[in-house]
Motif scaffolding. Structure first.
Motif, mmCIF file in Angstrom:
data_model
loop_
_atom_site.group_PDB
_atom_site.id
_atom_site.type_symbol
_atom_site.label_atom_id
_atom_site.label_comp_id
_atom_site.label_asym_id
_atom_site.label_seq_id
_atom_site.Cartn_x
_atom_site.Cartn_y
_atom_site.Cartn_z
ATOM 1 N N ASN A 169 0.840 -1.237 -0.112
ATOM 2 C CA ASN A 169 0.191 -0.006 -0.050
ATOM 3 C C ASN A 169 0.997 1.339 -0.127
ATOM 4 N N LEU A 170 0.271 2.387 -0.541
ATOM 5 C CA LEU A 170 0.904 3.557 -0.319
ATOM 6 C C LEU A 170 0.062 4.233 0.947
ATOM 7 N N ILE A 171 1.100 4.506 1.760
ATOM 8 C CA ILE A 171 0.454 5.134 3.248
ATOM 9 C C ILE A 171 0.818 6.444 3.383
ATOM 10 N N ALA A 172 -0.093 7.424 3.754
ATOM 11 C CA ALA A 172 0.224 8.560 4.373
ATOM 12 C C ALA A 172 0.038 8.742 5.814
ATOM 13 N N ASP A 173 1.442 9.333 6.128
ATOM 14 C CA ASP A 173 1.393 9.335 7.835
ATOM 15 C C ASP A 173 1.376 11.023 8.135
ATOM 16 N N SER A 174 0.098 11.570 8.391
ATOM 17 C CA SER A 174 0.110 13.063 8.330
ATOM 18 C C SER A 174 -0.395 13.337 9.783
ATOM 19 N N ARG A 175 0.080 12.585 10.809
ATOM 20 C CA ARG A 175 -0.270 12.736 12.237
ATOM 21 C C ARG A 175 0.409 13.858 12.896
ATOM 22 N N TYR A 176 1.437 14.482 12.407
ATOM 23 C CA TYR A 176 1.883 15.777 12.668
ATOM 24 C C TYR A 176 0.997 16.767 13.078
ATOM 25 N N PHE A 177 0.052 16.783 12.210
ATOM 26 C CA PHE A 177 -1.041 17.805 12.588
ATOM 27 C C PHE A 177 -2.468 16.839 12.920
#
Length: 508
Positions: A169-177
């Motif tokens: 999978n292509l996964i986005a970790d945008s937990r910074y915000f």
């Protein structure tokens, strides 16, 4: 002594007394006029600004003006400068000043790609590709001639491994915000437009698409629609007709949390087929929007992808990178360049991302609320009481924001005396140059002497910044107009006239 002689002597005495009295009066008058001449330039300035403000077009509006010499520490003009106004985009002055204070002008964002898997002997990568975001809002044409170069950077790095296919999978970790895409006080009707685009830690193309509408070859038929950049991430439902007897009028409609965009209206027929209309529409879920272009880039290089596009919190909410190292990383321009775009072009999304970044870097919490707490602490340091103002976002789009002109003057004065003075002033818009003031105050003394941030919301208009006067004195000014019912250009004209008068001012 005969009678005639007595008369002559009397005349002589009277004349002498009168002359001495006149001479004394003349000297007093000259001394008084001399004192008047010392005060005259400032008095004239104040009278002229009063005259500009005494405009019947704004009789139903509230106007606040404050002009302050940052060099002498004296106010030159004050009117309603303790009253709160809606600042609109002049609020970005607070956000960018605080960012310089907390992060420094050389701060950069880093977006990294992690390979959670291995390349097999058959050149197939088995595992997930994870993009770890840090809030970078610069993947757009404001910073790069073609934002697809960022997509190309990551895809080319993967291509260099000799990968032929990806099973994962292509996964986005945008937990910074956090995942609060909008701020308090934003209008629901605005969410379709890019100036209220969703705020995410992983952004691309200002979290919008541009739609190009062209007339068809026949009238009374549907127009031709394309997107820039080309994408299947959104679905365009086109209802725009080609007409011959009406002007073009096109407007979009989009449901909340949807990427289905409906277009309504008309576009005029053009026999040369060169005419077109361009409009921008915000997208939903920016992280997946970014991943969709990574997927497209892989496919363009004949790298087969067998997987899904996912947000990390949907599958691995507690995922950590302890045992993983970045495969590659992309760094943003420095903060000093980022605030140039915010203040010169009044970029809302970048300002909101910067506010959350301040919160994350200072407190560990990448939320608007955390960023606002930092802003309030910064303003308290300047002597601006947080309880006297209201700040609800980082861009000024919220109508809940309230601040008085005198507090903006305090901010401008502080930044003038800070070590970030040049970076801050150089980030502001200048008349005649690309930015929000490009068509204002041109061919006047103000054109090369005003550095300012404009702000506009319906019935509200502000202009705040610095102006260098004719006697080379740097003045901080704040001009705020609220509840006007005239065209915005008239509000701009009033502000510009004051700036031009300040640029022509000399107290010598």
């Amino acid at each position: 002594m005969n009678h005639k002689l007595k008369i002559n002597v009397l005349y002589a005495i009277v004349f002498t007394v009168a002359f001495l009295h006149y001479q004394s009066f003349a000297q007093d008058t000259l001394r008084h006029q001399s004192k008047q001449q010392i005060k005259l330039p400032l008095q004239l300035l104040q009278e002229d600004i009063d005259g500009i403000l005494d405009n019947p077009d704004f009789s139903n509006a509230l106007i606040g003006v404050s002009v302050f010499s940052v060099e002498t520490g004296e106010f030159l003009y004050r009117k309603n400068d303790s009253k709160n106004f809606i600042p609109a985009s002049t609020l970005k002055l607070l956000t960018t000043a605080a960012a310089l204070e907390y992060l420094g002008p050389d701060f950069q964002y880093t977006t990294s790609l992690y390979l959670d898997g291995k390349v097999q002997s058959n050149n197939e990568f088995v595992g997930n590709l994870i993009f770890r975001a840090s809030g970078d809002p610069t993947f757009s044409e404001y910073f790069y001639e073609n934002p697809m170069t960022i997509i190309d950077f990551f895809v080319n790095k993967l291509d260099s491994l000799g990968i032929k296919s990806i099973k994962g999978n292509l996964i986005a970790d945008s937990r910074y915000f956090d995942k609060n895409y909008y701020c308090s006080g934003w209008a629901i009707d605005d969410i379709v437009y890019p100036y209220s685009a969703q705020i995410d830690a992983l952004s691309f193309n200002d979290n919008k698409i541009d739609i190009i509408v062209k007339p068809s070859k026949k009238t009374n038929t549907l127009s031709i629609v394309n997107t820039i950049p080309p994408t299947n991430y959104v679905k365009i439902i086109n209802n725009v007709l080609t007409v011959s007897n009406r002007e073009s009028l096109i407007y979009p409609r989009k449901e909340f949390a949807s990427n289905n965009i409906e277009l309504f209206g008309t576009i005029k027929y053009d026999s040369s087929f060169k005419y077109q209309k361009r409009l921008s529409v915000s997208i939903h879920n920016p992280s997946i929007f970014f991943l969709s272009f990574i997927k497209q880039g892989l496919e363009d290089r004949n790298i087969r992808f067998k997987g899904a596009l996912l947000n990390i919190e949907d599958i691995y909410p507690e995922f950590t990178f302890n045992e993983l190292k970045p495969f590659c990383s992309f760094q943003s321009p420095p903060l000093k360049q980022i605030i140039n775009v915010i203040n010169t072009h009044s970029h809302n999304l970048v300002a909101e991302a910067l506010l959350k970044t301040i919160g994350k870097e200072v407190t560990g919490n990448g939320s608007t609320e955390s960023g606002l707490d930092c802003i309030k602490r910064f303003l308290s340091k300047l002597g601006i009481p947080p309880e006297k103002i209201t700040v609800a976002d980082g861009s000024g789009l919220s109508r809940i924001n309230m601040i008085a002109p005198k507090y903006l003057i305090q901010l401008l004065s502080y930044m003038h005396n800070s070590k970030y003075k040049d970076v801050f002033i150089n980030s502001l818009a200048v008349p005649g140059k690309p930015g929000t003031l490009q068509k204002r105050m041109t061919k006047s003394l103000a054109e090369t002497n005003v550095f300012a941030k404009s702000g506009t919301l319906q019935s509200n208009s502000s202009l705040c910044g610095y102006v260098r006067s004719k006697d080379n004195q740097l003045l901080a000014f704040a001009i705020m107009i609220m509840n006007h019912t005239v065209p915005e250009t008239l509000a701009h004209n009033l502000q510009d006239l004051i700036c031009m008068r300040l640029a022509a001012f000399s107290n010598k």
